[in-house]
Design a protein around this motif. Sequence first.
Motif, PDB file in Angstrom:
ATOM      1  N   PRO A   1       0.825  -1.220   0.000  1.00 21.57           N
ATOM      2  CA  PRO A   1       0.000   0.000   0.000  1.00 21.57           C
ATOM      3  C   PRO A   1       0.861   1.273   0.000  1.00 21.57           C
ATOM      4  O   PRO A   1       1.839   1.367   0.750  1.00 21.57           O
ATOM      5  CB  PRO A   1      -0.820  -0.150   1.278  1.00 21.57           C
ATOM      6  N   TYR A   2       0.503   2.222  -0.850  1.00 20.81           N
ATOM      7  CA  TYR A   2       1.372   3.376  -1.120  1.00 20.81           C
ATOM      8  C   TYR A   2       0.599   4.690  -0.999  1.00 20.81           C
ATOM      9  O   TYR A   2      -0.634   4.710  -1.043  1.00 20.81           O
ATOM     10  CB  TYR A   2       1.972   3.250  -2.536  1.00 20.81           C
ATOM     11  N   HIS A   3       1.367   5.782  -0.905  1.00 17.15           N
ATOM     12  CA  HIS A   3       0.792   7.131  -0.866  1.00 17.15           C
ATOM     13  C   HIS A   3       0.254   7.492  -2.252  1.00 17.15           C
ATOM     14  O   HIS A   3       1.006   7.445  -3.233  1.00 17.15           O
ATOM     15  CB  HIS A   3       1.860   8.159  -0.476  1.00 17.15           C
ATOM     16  N   LYS A   4      -1.001   7.926  -2.321  1.00 13.69           N
ATOM     17  CA  LYS A   4      -1.553   8.333  -3.623  1.00 13.69           C
ATOM     18  C   LYS A   4      -1.212   9.769  -4.002  1.00 13.69           C
ATOM     19  O   LYS A   4      -1.014  10.058  -5.187  1.00 13.69           O
ATOM     20  CB  LYS A   4      -3.073   8.147  -3.614  1.00 13.69           C
ATOM     21  N   PRO A   5      -1.165  10.718  -3.053  1.00  9.39           N
ATOM     22  CA  PRO A   5      -0.941  12.113  -3.465  1.00  9.39           C
ATOM     23  C   PRO A   5       0.267  12.351  -4.368  1.00  9.39           C
ATOM     24  O   PRO A   5       0.169  13.147  -5.314  1.00  9.39           O
ATOM     25  CB  PRO A   5      -0.834  12.861  -2.120  1.00  9.39           C
ATOM     26  N   PRO A   6       1.418  11.697  -4.176  1.00 10.46           N
ATOM     27  CA  PRO A   6       2.548  12.010  -5.062  1.00 10.46           C
ATOM     28  C   PRO A   6       2.290  11.671  -6.529  1.00 10.46           C
ATOM     29  O   PRO A   6       2.982  12.173  -7.413  1.00 10.46           O
ATOM     30  CB  PRO A   6       3.691  11.144  -4.509  1.00 10.46           C
ATOM     31  N   LEU A   7       1.296  10.816  -6.805  1.00  9.09           N
ATOM     32  CA  LEU A   7       1.103  10.359  -8.186  1.00  9.09           C
ATOM     33  C   LEU A   7       0.811  11.511  -9.143  1.00  9.09           C
ATOM     34  O   LEU A   7       1.174  11.457 -10.318  1.00  9.09           O
ATOM     35  CB  LEU A   7      -0.034   9.321  -8.260  1.00  9.09           C
ATOM     36  N   SER A   8       0.135  12.558  -8.644  1.00 10.44           N
ATOM     37  CA  SER A   8      -0.175  13.701  -9.525  1.00 10.44           C
ATOM     38  C   SER A   8       0.780  14.869  -9.278  1.00 10.44           C
ATOM     39  O   SER A   8       0.551  15.965  -9.787  1.00 10.44           O
ATOM     40  CB  SER A   8      -1.622  14.146  -9.281  1.00 10.44           C
ATOM     41  N   LYS A   9       1.824  14.632  -8.487  1.00  5.75           N
ATOM     42  CA  LYS A   9       2.729  15.728  -8.127  1.00  5.75           C
ATOM     43  C   LYS A   9       4.147  15.367  -8.575  1.00  5.75           C
ATOM     44  O   LYS A   9       4.543  15.691  -9.679  1.00  5.75           O
ATOM     45  CB  LYS A   9       2.644  15.997  -6.617  1.00  5.75           C
ATOM     46  N   THR A  10       4.902  14.684  -7.741  1.00  2.00           N
ATOM     47  CA  THR A  10       6.307  14.417  -8.053  1.00  2.00           C
ATOM     48  C   THR A  10       6.510  13.202  -8.972  1.00  2.00           C
ATOM     49  O   THR A  10       7.449  13.177  -9.759  1.00  2.00           O
ATOM     50  CB  THR A  10       7.083  14.167  -6.744  1.00  2.00           C
ATOM     51  N   PHE A  11       5.651  12.208  -8.874  1.00  9.35           N
ATOM     52  CA  PHE A  11       5.884  10.932  -9.564  1.00  9.35           C
ATOM     53  C   PHE A  11       5.978  11.098 -11.082  1.00  9.35           C
ATOM     54  O   PHE A  11       6.804  10.462 -11.739  1.00  9.35           O
ATOM     55  CB  PHE A  11       4.751   9.955  -9.200  1.00  9.35           C
ATOM     56  N   LEU A  12       5.117  11.964 -11.645  1.00 11.81           N
ATOM     57  CA  LEU A  12       5.084  12.116 -13.101  1.00 11.81           C
ATOM     58  C   LEU A  12       6.375  12.707 -13.637  1.00 11.81           C
ATOM     59  O   LEU A  12       6.811  12.401 -14.744  1.00 11.81           O
ATOM     60  CB  LEU A  12       3.918  13.034 -13.507  1.00 11.81           C
ATOM     61  N   LYS A  13       6.985  13.569 -12.823  1.00  9.85           N
ATOM     62  CA  LYS A  13       8.137  14.340 -13.301  1.00  9.85           C
ATOM     63  C   LYS A  13       9.436  13.534 -13.322  1.00  9.85           C
ATOM     64  O   LYS A  13      10.358  13.864 -14.034  1.00  9.85           O
ATOM     65  CB  LYS A  13       8.348  15.573 -12.399  1.00  9.85           C
ATOM     66  N   ASP A  14       9.491  12.493 -12.496  1.00  8.23           N
ATOM     67  CA  ASP A  14      10.749  11.763 -12.341  1.00  8.23           C
ATOM     68  C   ASP A  14      10.579  10.331 -12.857  1.00  8.23           C
ATOM     69  O   ASP A  14       9.918   9.504 -12.219  1.00  8.23           O
ATOM     70  CB  ASP A  14      11.133  11.754 -10.845  1.00  8.23           C
ATOM     71  N   PRO A  15      11.192  10.011 -14.007  1.00 10.74           N
ATOM     72  CA  PRO A  15      10.995   8.670 -14.582  1.00 10.74           C
ATOM     73  C   PRO A  15      11.531   7.555 -13.700  1.00 10.74           C
ATOM     74  O   PRO A  15      11.173   6.395 -13.879  1.00 10.74           O
ATOM     75  CB  PRO A  15      11.752   8.735 -15.917  1.00 10.74           C
ATOM     76  N   THR A  16      12.370   7.913 -12.705  1.00 12.88           N
ATOM     77  CA  THR A  16      12.925   6.859 -11.841  1.00 12.88           C
ATOM     78  C   THR A  16      12.177   6.774 -10.495  1.00 12.88           C
ATOM     79  O   THR A  16      12.498   5.933  -9.659  1.00 12.88           O
ATOM     80  CB  THR A  16      14.416   7.121 -11.541  1.00 12.88           C
ATOM     81  N   ALA A  17      11.203   7.665 -10.291  1.00  9.24           N
ATOM     82  CA  ALA A  17      10.511   7.683  -8.992  1.00  9.24           C
ATOM     83  C   ALA A  17       9.763   6.371  -8.770  1.00  9.24           C
ATOM     84  O   ALA A  17       9.141   5.826  -9.684  1.00  9.24           O
ATOM     85  CB  ALA A  17       9.541   8.856  -8.933  1.00  9.24           C
ATOM     86  N   LEU A  18       9.820   5.884  -7.553  1.00 14.62           N
ATOM     87  CA  LEU A  18       9.119   4.653  -7.181  1.00 14.62           C
ATOM     88  C   LEU A  18       7.935   5.022  -6.299  1.00 14.62           C
ATOM     89  O   LEU A  18       7.922   6.100  -5.688  1.00 14.62           O
ATOM     90  CB  LEU A  18      10.067   3.734  -6.390  1.00 14.62           C
ATOM     91  N   PRO A  19       6.930   4.144  -6.202  1.00 11.42           N
ATOM     92  CA  PRO A  19       5.840   4.430  -5.271  1.00 11.42           C
ATOM     93  C   PRO A  19       6.358   4.525  -3.838  1.00 11.42           C
ATOM     94  O   PRO A  19       7.326   3.838  -3.482  1.00 11.42           O
ATOM     95  CB  PRO A  19       4.897   3.227  -5.436  1.00 11.42           C
ATOM     96  N   GLN A  20       5.741   5.379  -3.048  1.00 12.27           N
ATOM     97  CA  GLN A  20       6.178   5.541  -1.654  1.00 12.27           C
ATOM     98  C   GLN A  20       5.253   4.726  -0.748  1.00 12.27           C
ATOM     99  O   GLN A  20       4.081   5.080  -0.592  1.00 12.27           O
ATOM    100  CB  GLN A  20       6.124   7.014  -1.259  1.00 12.27           C
ATOM    101  N   PRO A  21       5.756   3.651  -0.154  1.00 12.92           N
ATOM    102  CA  PRO A  21       4.888   2.808   0.685  1.00 12.92           C
ATOM    103  C   PRO A  21       4.351   3.582   1.888  1.00 12.92           C
ATOM    104  O   PRO A  21       5.044   4.439   2.448  1.00 12.92           O
ATOM    105  CB  PRO A  21       5.810   1.692   1.151  1.00 12.92           C
ATOM    106  N   LEU A  22       3.110   3.276   2.268  1.00 13.33           N
ATOM    107  CA  LEU A  22       2.535   3.883   3.475  1.00 13.33           C
ATOM    108  C   LEU A  22       3.304   3.418   4.707  1.00 13.33           C
ATOM    109  O   LEU A  22       3.478   4.160   5.670  1.00 13.33           O
ATOM    110  CB  LEU A  22       1.062   3.494   3.614  1.00 13.33           C
TER     111      LEU A  22
END
Length: 400
Positions: free
Chosen positions: A39-60
């Motif tokens: 289970p992961y944080h959803k808010p970064p998906l529309s913020k930082t995640f899109l900008k960084d091709p290497t970003a991984l999901p952030q687990p809760l």
Amino acid sequence: MSGVVIIGAGHAGSQLAVSLRAEGYAGAVTLIDASDALPYHKPPLSKTFLKDPTALPQPLRAAAAYEAAGVLRRRGIVTAIDTAARVVTVDGEALGYDDLILATGARNRMLPELQGAENVHSLRDLADAERLRAALAGADRVTVIGGGFIGLESAAALAGMGKSVTVLEAAPRVLARVAAPETSARVQAVLAGLGVILRTGFMAQGYRRDGARVTAVTGAEGEIPCDLILVGIGAAADTALARASGIACNQGILTDGHLRTSAPHVWAIGDVAETPHWQADAALRVESVQNATDQARHLARTLSGAETDPFRSVPWFWSDIGPLKLQIAGLSVKADRRVVRDDGARLAVFHLAGNRLVSLESLNSPADHMIARQLLEAGRTPPEAVMQDSPAALKAWLQG
Ligand SMILES: Cc1cc2nc3c(=O)[nH]c(=O)nc-3n(C[C@H](O)[C@H](O)[C@H](O)COP(=O)(O)OP(=O)(O)OC[C@H]3O[C@@H](n4cnc5c(N)ncnc54)[C@H](O)[C@@H]3O)c2cc1C
């Protein structure tokens, strides 16, 4: 084994699973989700995640936290609930429960005309975000349909990546349903400064297509060509399973103040729950991380026998739109006037119902936000002159 079975391992379900044990619940806890991702944080998906091709999901929380709490995580889709026999069907298998929690969240709305088009996206979960991020590599012109939180956060992120971004919003201003005109105006100005083209009052009349792709959106004033479309027109509660099981639903799954549904031993929390709200005198669905986690903590206390009061918390929410941090404390549904403080860098919009403070929207002013939460919790309303002065004056008044 029975015990507590939780359907949905999002912000609400994951919090409930670990909080149950922390509150001393001794039975089995099974956490079921359609995805096997931690289970992961959803808010970064529309913020930082899109900008960084290497970003991984952030687990809760780490996998070890579930293990330490004795939570059984199980991948599966629950397709039926027998509320009389207290059994759910998960991937064809029967699983009994003592208490069942529906934490199934919400699903994005989609424009029926755009359903299935190859270059049309929406953003709800990690799979959506990964698909969108991959597609962005080959897209320069992005059209965002919908000027709500997810649309605007994404628009700002995409503009920051050098994309040519157009936001289409049917209402006369962005965030019209959720924020004051002063807030919308500041957000629009900042987005325009980032190079985002905002078309408010825009009604899409049709779509130009090339095979499975949509190549332009058509409105009264002509065509807006695009390589990719992101649809952000809101979400609907995922009530299908509850409805099919005879559990009472309206916009969401209806609960009483204790988060109990119409079926015995079945509870609902998070985005999917429509719950009586102390600030609205009505049942409401609230889509925020705070609401999901606070309801989960409350229900954990209820199921462990430590809580007998109904759920009540001061709602709060944040959204990061480029350089703007928008924060909202309280609900403005009953407000009839507002007091605005704007020092150019920071904006604070106080919503009042009569003489009572019910909500504060702030831009880039975390101090205002934190004080507003304390004021709302205490049920106190400062004089107008104090609201108009500064966060420091508010704090001094609160502590005085
Ligand atoms: C892109 C994005 C950005 C956001 N940004 C913010 C923000 O900045 N601030 C903020 O406060 N909130 C934000 N939110 C909202 C916040 O993420 C939600 O309010 C929160 O996720 C709700 O948690 P939940 O547990 O109720 O539902 P969810 O997190 O949606 O979890 C529901 C889970 O249930 C599972 N499920 C559903 N049906 C079944 C079934 N039948 N069987 C098995 N599993 C099932 C789903 O797979 C899903 O994992 C954002 C949301 C999104 C999508």
